[in-house]
Enzyme design. Sequence first.
Site, short mmCIF file in Angstrom:
data_model
loop_
_atom_site.label_atom_id
_atom_site.label_comp_id
_atom_site.label_asym_id
_atom_site.label_seq_id
_atom_site.Cartn_x
_atom_site.Cartn_y
_atom_site.Cartn_z
N LYS A 166 0.87 -1.19 0.00
CA LYS A 166 0.00 0.00 0.00
C LYS A 166 0.90 1.24 0.00
CE LYS A 166 -4.33 1.34 2.27
NZ LYS A 166 -5.11 1.59 1.08
C1 LIG Z 1 -6.16 -0.21 -4.22
C2 LIG Z 1 -6.97 -0.80 -3.12
N1 LIG Z 1 -7.51 -2.01 -3.29
C3 LIG Z 1 -8.25 -2.58 -2.32
C4 LIG Z 1 -8.49 -1.95 -1.12
C5 LIG Z 1 -9.28 -2.63 -0.05
O1 LIG Z 1 -8.44 -3.01 1.00
P1 LIG Z 1 -8.98 -3.12 2.49
O2 LIG Z 1 -10.19 -3.98 2.43
O3 LIG Z 1 -7.87 -3.75 3.24
O4 LIG Z 1 -9.29 -1.75 2.95
C6 LIG Z 1 -7.95 -0.69 -0.91
C7 LIG Z 1 -8.21 -0.01 0.35
O5 LIG Z 1 -7.41 0.55 0.98
C8 LIG Z 1 -7.15 -0.10 -1.92
O6 LIG Z 1 -6.62 1.11 -1.75
#
Ligand SMILES: Cc1ncc(COP(=O)(O)O)c(C=O)c1O
Length: 366
Positions: A166
Amino acid sequence: MPDSTAIPLSQRPDMTVFLNGEFIPADQARVGIMTHALSYGTGCFEGIRGYWNPKAEELYLFRLREHYKRLHDSCRITNIGLPYSVDELIEITAELVRRNGFRENCYVRPFAYKSDEIIGVRLNDLTNHFTMFTTQMGDYIATDGLRCGVSSWRRVDDNMIPARAKIAGAYVNSAFAKTEALQNGFDEAIMLTAEGHVSEGSAENIFLRFGDELVTPPPSENILLGVTRDTIMRLAQRELGHVVRERVVDRTELYIADEIFLTGTGAQLAPVIEVDHRPVGSGAVGSMTADLVRLYHEVVRGQRAEYSDWLTPVYGAQGKATNGAHATNGAHAANGANGAHAIGAKPAKATSAGRREDAGAGRPKK
Ligand SMILES: Cc1ncc(COP(=O)(O)O)c(C=O)c1O
């Protein structure tokens, strides 16, 4: 409590943030304008939700352990030294939220980043800093049915900017896609991989229902491995008895799926009712989606005891006894109530990935 969207956090002396090992008033948190991460996006972050349960008078932070395991993975990929263990990060988060005294849903944003004030893009031999803030948060995107468009912007590849980490800079890819979607009259973008397979939304994972089967793209399709994605896969299988399959999804499957929904900490579980102007199924929110939305909202609010391991209660018995302090503001009022709570907060002096300096657990400065 003032509306957090009306006053910038940097002008809120009544809010507490965590910066380099200290809990400090938000208006005293300073980051230099030459900071590496500001210039180059060299930071990794998480987005975490807290859900207020008025009956239990408790605020539950959702799946902190999984979020912080992912932050550790992101930092390993990005060569960022994180000076706190998963357990220490959990403690810092609960303490931060306690100090801000929220008695409503909230959002937590931890951020590990390259802090040197230098010109020159690289990841090695730089200083790592860590910060965390929290704010009130309602629904991030509409949950009554999204109209989505397939983006002309392709998802970043694992060998470009790894999507499984991330990484702050990677969100420009998401921002391009989201902006295009909004300017074309859609609510959200669906991004394809360079090969043309379905990857994910701008900040959400995607699920498609075909009959009794729930399908979602696998990690190799350049997705962020969402905590909500994992939650929904488990709930769909365990609670509703559905088959859940991770497999490559073609673009045109978006046009023939019975149901589609997006998942993410911010979006929660957001039904999709249209893709590229074609109705999904009947064009209304589907029954499997509606069942999962209901279940998800019960689980995150602590209404399903069997999933309590996923929740970190912020206040506990101590919090309920001192509600007065928490209800007003945390920054200073909550200190007394939390004095007994030892936290492994340390100045973030790690200088290379994975290396922990000043590793002795110490109490943060107040
Ligand atoms: C690019 C991306 N994909 C998927 C998600 C979903 O991830 P999560 O369920 O851990 O928030 C996020 C959320 O932060 C994201 O930024």
